[in-house]
Scaffold this motif. Structure first.
Motif, PDB file in Angstrom:
ATOM      1  N   GLY A  47      -5.305  -6.797 -34.278  1.00 25.70           N
ATOM      2  CA  GLY A  47      -5.037  -8.160 -34.725  1.00 25.70           C
ATOM      3  C   GLY A  47      -5.535  -8.389 -36.136  1.00 25.70           C
ATOM      4  O   GLY A  47      -4.836  -8.973 -36.983  1.00 25.70           O
ATOM      5  N   THR A  48      -6.743  -7.907 -36.426  1.00 26.79           N
ATOM      6  CA  THR A  48      -7.316  -8.052 -37.768  1.00 26.79           C
ATOM      7  C   THR A  48      -6.537  -7.231 -38.789  1.00 26.79           C
ATOM      8  O   THR A  48      -6.261  -7.682 -39.900  1.00 26.79           O
ATOM      9  CB  THR A  48      -8.787  -7.622 -37.759  1.00 26.79           C
ATOM     10  OG1 THR A  48      -9.494  -8.343 -36.740  1.00 26.79           O
ATOM     11  CG2 THR A  48      -9.438  -7.882 -39.109  1.00 26.79           C
ATOM     12  N   ALA A  49      -6.171  -6.011 -38.401  1.00 25.59           N
ATOM     13  CA  ALA A  49      -5.432  -5.134 -39.316  1.00 25.59           C
ATOM     14  C   ALA A  49      -4.080  -5.730 -39.674  1.00 25.59           C
ATOM     15  O   ALA A  49      -3.631  -5.637 -40.832  1.00 25.59           O
ATOM     16  CB  ALA A  49      -5.253  -3.755 -38.683  1.00 25.59           C
TER      17      ALA A  49
ATOM     18  N   VAL B 190      -0.037  -0.593 -41.685  1.00 21.90           N
ATOM     19  CA  VAL B 190      -1.222  -0.724 -40.840  1.00 21.90           C
ATOM     20  C   VAL B 190      -1.667   0.669 -40.408  1.00 21.90           C
ATOM     21  O   VAL B 190      -0.853   1.486 -39.966  1.00 21.90           O
ATOM     22  CB  VAL B 190      -0.923  -1.597 -39.613  1.00 21.90           C
ATOM     23  CG1 VAL B 190      -2.107  -1.615 -38.652  1.00 21.90           C
ATOM     24  CG2 VAL B 190      -0.571  -3.012 -40.047  1.00 21.90           C
ATOM     25  N   GLY B 191      -2.942   0.950 -40.556  1.00 21.19           N
ATOM     26  CA  GLY B 191      -3.457   2.255 -40.161  1.00 21.19           C
ATOM     27  C   GLY B 191      -3.418   2.455 -38.660  1.00 21.19           C
ATOM     28  O   GLY B 191      -3.337   1.487 -37.883  1.00 21.19           O
ATOM     29  N   GLY B 192      -3.481   3.693 -38.244  1.00 14.87           N
ATOM     30  CA  GLY B 192      -3.493   4.003 -36.825  1.00 14.87           C
ATOM     31  C   GLY B 192      -4.893   3.903 -36.232  1.00 14.87           C
ATOM     32  O   GLY B 192      -5.894   3.920 -36.942  1.00 14.87           O
TER      33      GLY B 192
ATOM     34  N   ASP C 295      -4.265  10.590 -49.212  1.00 12.10           N
ATOM     35  CA  ASP C 295      -3.480   9.865 -48.223  1.00 12.10           C
ATOM     36  C   ASP C 295      -3.996  10.257 -46.840  1.00 12.10           C
ATOM     37  O   ASP C 295      -3.813  11.393 -46.400  1.00 12.10           O
ATOM     38  CB  ASP C 295      -1.999  10.209 -48.365  1.00 12.10           C
ATOM     39  CG  ASP C 295      -1.106   9.378 -47.457  1.00 12.10           C
ATOM     40  OD1 ASP C 295      -1.431   9.259 -46.254  1.00 12.10           O
ATOM     41  OD2 ASP C 295      -0.084   8.853 -47.931  1.00 12.10           O
ATOM     42  N   LEU C 296      -4.642   9.319 -46.145  1.00  9.43           N
ATOM     43  CA  LEU C 296      -5.238   9.645 -44.858  1.00  9.43           C
ATOM     44  C   LEU C 296      -4.211  10.043 -43.814  1.00  9.43           C
ATOM     45  O   LEU C 296      -4.498  10.850 -42.923  1.00  9.43           O
ATOM     46  CB  LEU C 296      -6.050   8.446 -44.348  1.00  9.43           C
ATOM     47  CG  LEU C 296      -7.300   8.068 -45.146  1.00  9.43           C
ATOM     48  CD1 LEU C 296      -8.064   6.976 -44.420  1.00  9.43           C
ATOM     49  CD2 LEU C 296      -8.196   9.272 -45.401  1.00  9.43           C
TER      50      LEU C 296
ATOM     51  N   ILE D 161     -11.971   2.661 -34.916  1.00  6.90           N
ATOM     52  CA  ILE D 161     -11.773   2.328 -36.323  1.00  6.90           C
ATOM     53  C   ILE D 161     -10.294   2.302 -36.678  1.00  6.90           C
ATOM     54  O   ILE D 161      -9.475   2.981 -36.062  1.00  6.90           O
ATOM     55  CB  ILE D 161     -12.504   3.326 -37.260  1.00  6.90           C
ATOM     56  CG1 ILE D 161     -12.017   4.765 -37.019  1.00  6.90           C
ATOM     57  CG2 ILE D 161     -14.018   3.233 -37.095  1.00  6.90           C
ATOM     58  CD1 ILE D 161     -12.609   5.795 -37.971  1.00  6.90           C
ATOM     59  N   ILE D 162      -9.960   1.497 -37.689  1.00  7.53           N
ATOM     60  CA  ILE D 162      -8.651   1.490 -38.325  1.00  7.53           C
ATOM     61  C   ILE D 162      -8.885   1.452 -39.825  1.00  7.53           C
ATOM     62  O   ILE D 162      -9.645   0.608 -40.323  1.00  7.53           O
ATOM     63  CB  ILE D 162      -7.798   0.281 -37.885  1.00  7.53           C
ATOM     64  CG1 ILE D 162      -7.396   0.402 -36.414  1.00  7.53           C
ATOM     65  CG2 ILE D 162      -6.545   0.161 -38.756  1.00  7.53           C
ATOM     66  CD1 ILE D 162      -6.556  -0.760 -35.894  1.00  7.53           C
ATOM     67  N   ALA D 163      -8.260   2.361 -40.556  1.00 11.15           N
ATOM     68  CA  ALA D 163      -8.462   2.441 -42.000  1.00 11.15           C
ATOM     69  C   ALA D 163      -7.951   1.186 -42.702  1.00 11.15           C
ATOM     70  O   ALA D 163      -6.896   0.648 -42.351  1.00 11.15           O
ATOM     71  CB  ALA D 163      -7.764   3.682 -42.567  1.00 11.15           C
ATOM     72  N   VAL D 164      -8.701   0.743 -43.693  1.00 11.90           N
ATOM     73  CA  VAL D 164      -8.327  -0.421 -44.501  1.00 11.90           C
ATOM     74  C   VAL D 164      -7.560   0.075 -45.727  1.00 11.90           C
ATOM     75  O   VAL D 164      -8.005   1.008 -46.404  1.00 11.90           O
ATOM     76  CB  VAL D 164      -9.583  -1.193 -44.944  1.00 11.90           C
ATOM     77  CG1 VAL D 164      -9.238  -2.282 -45.953  1.00 11.90           C
ATOM     78  CG2 VAL D 164     -10.285  -1.806 -43.729  1.00 11.90           C
TER      79      VAL D 164
END
Length: 212
Positions: free
Chosen positions: A61-63, A79-81, A16-17, A112-115
């Motif tokens: 927006g993409t996340a 949604v990732g941070g 878990d990131l 970056i934002i984790a997927v």
């Protein structure tokens, strides 16, 4: 992935990131970050500039489009941070802060934002395609990255006052018989526009490897 045989510290692991990114102000935590997919945008603009802020907007927006696509099929993945990787120059390393207001240095960063692990490649591609076309969106890509062994500490305060916290991180890395590897990594815990500069929380993370 870099394998360490250093006995002085124990590297914590977690799939878990968010849990892995937990950090404290009073001690350095050593972690082993697994391979993961990230929405990513590279740039050379000044952090905090209009282009930098536009990159943040495109990533979020993409996340969120990906988040709602997953939710539509019954997957409730948060949604990732926002995170930032910075390849710092000697001038930046010597400065009081790292992503503060310095204007006369050459910047190289990756936001970056984790997927979520539940997202398919097609869902990620669709989330990108449904964004409003612009130059920044065309720079966005899916990055597959293994950070591996790293050390981290929580910084509370303005970005341009990170240097004392970074010194504590550097000292702990050296005391463990390790050395820095890869870019400087920042994980943005809260929004400085809401929290205010003095209450802004940032996890400062540095990849490490055995010294010598």
């Amino acid at each position: 992935m870099t394998v360490l045989t250093q006995p002085r510290v124990s590297f914590e692991t977690d799939d878990d990131l968010r849990r892995l990114a937990s950090a404290r102000r009073d001690r350095v935590r050593f972690v082993n970050v697994p391979a993961w997919r990230y929405l990513a945008l590279d740039g050379t603009e000044q952090p905090g500039s209009e282009a930098y802020q536009q990159a943040i907007g495109v990533l979020y927006g993409t996340a969120y489009r990906l988040h709602f696509a997953l939710k539509a099929r019954g997957v409730d993945a948060p949604v990732g941070g926002l995170e930032g990787l910075y390849w710092l120059t000697p001038e930046q390393l010597a400065a009081e802060g790292t992503t503060g207001s310095a204007q006369d240095v050459e910047w190289r960063w990756r936001l970056i934002i984790a997927v979520p692990s539940e997202a398919s490649e097609d869902e990620v591609d669709d989330a990108v395609r449904r964004g409003e076309p612009n130059d920044m969106l065309r720079r966005l890509y899916l990055d597959r990255w293994t950070e591996g062994p790293a050390a981290q500490i929580l910084h509370v305060g303005p970005y341009d006052a990170e240097r004392p916290t970074l010194r504590r991180l550097e000292q702990a890395i050296s005391a463990a018989g390790l050395r820095a590897r890869g870019p400087h990594h920042e994980i943005y815990v809260n929004d400085p526009r809401r929290a205010g500069p003095e209450r802004t929380k940032t996890v400062l993370r540095q990849g490490v490897e055995a010294a010598g």
